[in-house]
Design a protein around this motif. Structure first.
Motif, PDB file in Angstrom:
ATOM      1  N   ASP A   1       8.701 -16.138  -8.408  1.00 14.08           N
ATOM      2  CA  ASP A   1       8.371 -17.500  -7.893  1.00 14.08           C
ATOM      3  C   ASP A   1       6.834 -17.705  -6.679  1.00 14.08           C
ATOM      4  N   ALA A   2       6.677 -16.389  -6.370  1.00 16.48           N
ATOM      5  CA  ALA A   2       5.308 -15.874  -5.814  1.00 16.48           C
ATOM      6  C   ALA A   2       5.346 -14.365  -5.649  1.00 16.48           C
ATOM      7  N   VAL A   3       3.988 -14.165  -4.817  1.00 12.28           N
ATOM      8  CA  VAL A   3       3.024 -13.081  -4.149  1.00 12.28           C
ATOM      9  C   VAL A   3       3.105 -13.028  -3.167  1.00 12.28           C
ATOM     10  N   VAL A   4       4.004 -11.853  -2.652  1.00 14.87           N
ATOM     11  CA  VAL A   4       3.690 -10.785  -1.481  1.00 14.87           C
ATOM     12  C   VAL A   4       3.094  -9.745  -1.877  1.00 14.87           C
ATOM     13  N   GLY A   5       1.563  -9.807  -0.438  1.00 21.75           N
ATOM     14  CA  GLY A   5       0.931  -9.532   0.292  1.00 21.75           C
ATOM     15  C   GLY A   5       1.447  -8.418   1.741  1.00 21.75           C
ATOM     16  N   LEU A   6       1.767  -6.724   1.383  1.00 20.89           N
ATOM     17  CA  LEU A   6       2.188  -6.478   2.391  1.00 20.89           C
ATOM     18  C   LEU A   6       1.832  -5.009   2.768  1.00 20.89           C
ATOM     19  N   GLY A   7       1.187  -4.929   3.651  1.00 20.58           N
ATOM     20  CA  GLY A   7       0.272  -4.070   4.693  1.00 20.58           C
ATOM     21  C   GLY A   7      -1.157  -4.684   4.943  1.00 20.58           C
TER      22      GLY A   7
ATOM     23  N   SER B   1       0.766  -1.033  -0.111  1.00 19.72           N
ATOM     24  CA  SER B   1       0.233  -0.035  -0.043  1.00 19.72           C
ATOM     25  C   SER B   1       1.180   1.239   0.197  1.00 19.72           C
ATOM     26  N   ASN B   2       0.151   2.750  -0.267  1.00 16.64           N
ATOM     27  CA  ASN B   2       1.098   3.797  -0.004  1.00 16.64           C
ATOM     28  C   ASN B   2       1.146   3.928   1.375  1.00 16.64           C
ATOM     29  N   GLY B   3       0.579   3.186   1.878  1.00 20.11           N
ATOM     30  CA  GLY B   3       0.481   3.472   3.864  1.00 20.11           C
ATOM     31  C   GLY B   3       1.762   2.488   4.723  1.00 20.11           C
ATOM     32  N   SER B   4       1.168   1.658   5.248  1.00 17.46           N
ATOM     33  CA  SER B   4       2.849   1.210   6.273  1.00 17.46           C
ATOM     34  C   SER B   4       3.181   0.247   5.182  1.00 17.46           C
ATOM     35  N   GLY B   5       2.632  -0.649   4.376  1.00 14.10           N
ATOM     36  CA  GLY B   5       3.511  -1.357   3.366  1.00 14.10           C
ATOM     37  C   GLY B   5       4.536  -0.264   2.614  1.00 14.10           C
ATOM     38  N   SER B   6       4.391   0.772   2.191  1.00 15.37           N
ATOM     39  CA  SER B   6       5.287   1.346   0.918  1.00 15.37           C
ATOM     40  C   SER B   6       6.322   2.044   2.211  1.00 15.37           C
ATOM     41  N   ARG B   7       5.974   2.240   3.818  1.00 18.17           N
ATOM     42  CA  ARG B   7       7.153   2.703   4.548  1.00 18.17           C
ATOM     43  C   ARG B   7       7.899   1.684   4.897  1.00 18.17           C
ATOM     44  N   LEU B   8       8.297   0.389   4.715  1.00 21.56           N
ATOM     45  CA  LEU B   8       7.982  -1.294   5.208  1.00 21.56           C
ATOM     46  C   LEU B   8       9.052  -1.148   4.125  1.00 21.56           C
ATOM     47  N   LYS B   9       8.851  -0.907   3.142  1.00 21.70           N
ATOM     48  CA  LYS B   9       9.878  -1.483   1.579  1.00 21.70           C
ATOM     49  C   LYS B   9      11.445  -0.473   1.752  1.00 21.70           C
ATOM     50  N   GLU B  10      11.484   0.527   2.098  1.00 18.29           N
ATOM     51  CA  GLU B  10      12.572   0.849   2.631  1.00 18.29           C
ATOM     52  C   GLU B  10      13.641   0.190   3.451  1.00 18.29           C
ATOM     53  N   ARG B  11      12.928  -0.193   4.190  1.00 19.30           N
ATOM     54  CA  ARG B  11      13.458  -1.690   5.441  1.00 19.30           C
ATOM     55  C   ARG B  11      14.045  -3.012   4.689  1.00 19.30           C
TER      56      ARG B  11
END
Length: 353
Positions: free
Chosen positions: A88-94, A44-54
């Motif tokens: 190989d797989a899809v990851v849903g992060l958010g 998402s453009n919320g919690s998921g995107s914040r974790l992208k940098e990490r």
């Protein structure tokens, strides 16, 4: 004598603990989900995107896809974007909407889904269902279970408290849903899957009876496990029966009648469960459920989520129309609006203010 067994569709990996995200790459490689690291990560453009940098430095082979919302169009668009990527797989992060979009997209392109929720708002994080908004309102679509569920409790601690509390309401509502399933068995002979019922009931009871709160890692562990087990219970039974009864019919009625004002799914389900328990004459259980919901800061009266008594009565009366063919205490009693109004007044007196 032959030993008869059944295979239960469930994730290969369930990793729930503080710091779980730090080992995401290793988990995917060790379990042979993705040796190459070629992953399509929906955020998402919320919690998921914040974790992208990490996470991005640890996932050099991943391609990141930002998902705008939780609609069917979003999910179809995501599937189209990742189709040619040879992943190989899809990851849903958010949050739940992103995970549901990722579930649908992964199923559409034939890839396994790794669910990495950033809050515990409801039991969809491990269920075989993707709930997506469409032109007709909202639809539920059958999808495979996630192949892995990774829940970092450190991340959950940082989630908005309301979203975590909502998961409590959804988990506890299992108890009411199972009571409805047992009613349908007694009255109509509907078959109960005993294993699915046991899993869902114990998941709900574990949350209901736990003395902790959302600030406690131990409580969050139990809540996360309960939501995962609820999803597995649905896979065992082949439908949402173990976790969806009158409580969810009332929730769906709020969504359909007041789409711009509806509260969080789990908030409405918890309120619906407490009232449904009162309807079936389980007054002590209803009062205790309301007490626990209150302790966690969840609503037990419609006014606490912005609805009038008359709007709640209308939602309860309309609720059976949301799930044709499902038999719950609402269908069993077949109450008029005046009868609902009278029982609701008694419910309010019973649970106190």
């Amino acid at each position: 004598m032959p030993v008869l067994t059944r295979l239960i569709p469930s994730p290969v990996v369930v990793d729930i603990r503080p710091g779980a995200l730090d080992d995401l790459t290793g988990v995917l490689a060790d379990e042979r989900i993705s040796h190459s690291g070629k992953l399509a990560v929906a955020v998402s453009n919320g919690s998921g995107s914040r974790l992208k940098e990490r996470l991005a430095p640890a996932l050099p082979g991943a391609t990141w896809y930002e998902v705008g919302g939780g609609t069917l169009d979003d999910a179809v668009r995501l599937a189209g974007d990742i189709k040619a990527g040879h992943y190989d797989a899809v990851v849903g992060l958010g949050g739940g909407k992103i995970i549901d979009c990722a579930k649908f997209a992964a199923a559409r392109v034939g890839l396994p889904l790794v669910a990495v929720p950033t809050n515990l708002a409801h039991d969809g994080l491990c269920s075989p269902v993707a709930t997506l908004d469409n032109d007709a309102g909202r639809g539920s679509y059958g999808v495979p279970n996630p192949i892995a569920v990774v829940i970092d409790l450190d991340v959950i601690h940082e989630a908005p408290a309301r979203f975590v509390r909502a998961g409590i309401g959804d988990a506890i509502s299992n108890i009411s849903a199972i009571a409805d399933w047992e009613l349908a068995n007694r009255v109509n002979g509907e078959k109960i899957d005993g294993l699915a019922a046991a899993i869902a009931r114990q998941a709900g009871e574990a949350v209901l009876r736990h003395p902790g709160g959302i600030g406690d890692t131990g409580f969050l562990q139990v809540l996360a496990e309960a939501l995962v087990l609820s999803g597995i219970a649905m896979s065992v039974s082949g439908d949402s029966r173990p976790s969806s009864g009158a409580c969810h019919e009332i929730n769906h009625a709020f969504d359909l009648l007041y789409p711009r004002r509806a509260a969080a799914h789990g908030e409405q389900c918890g309120l619906g469960a407490a009232f449904a328990m009162y309807l079936r004459g389980a007054h002590e259980e209803s009062a205790y459920m309301a007490e626990v919901l209150r302790r966690h800061g969840l609503p037990v009266l419609p006014e606490e989520i912005g609805f009038t008594d008359d709007e709640f009565v209308r939602a309860v009366h309309f609720a059976p129309q949301t799930r044709p063919g499902r038999y719950t205490i609402l269908e069993h009693l077949d109450l008029t609006t005046d009868q609902i109004k009278d029982i609701y007044a008694d419910y309010v007196k019973a649970i106190g203010s």
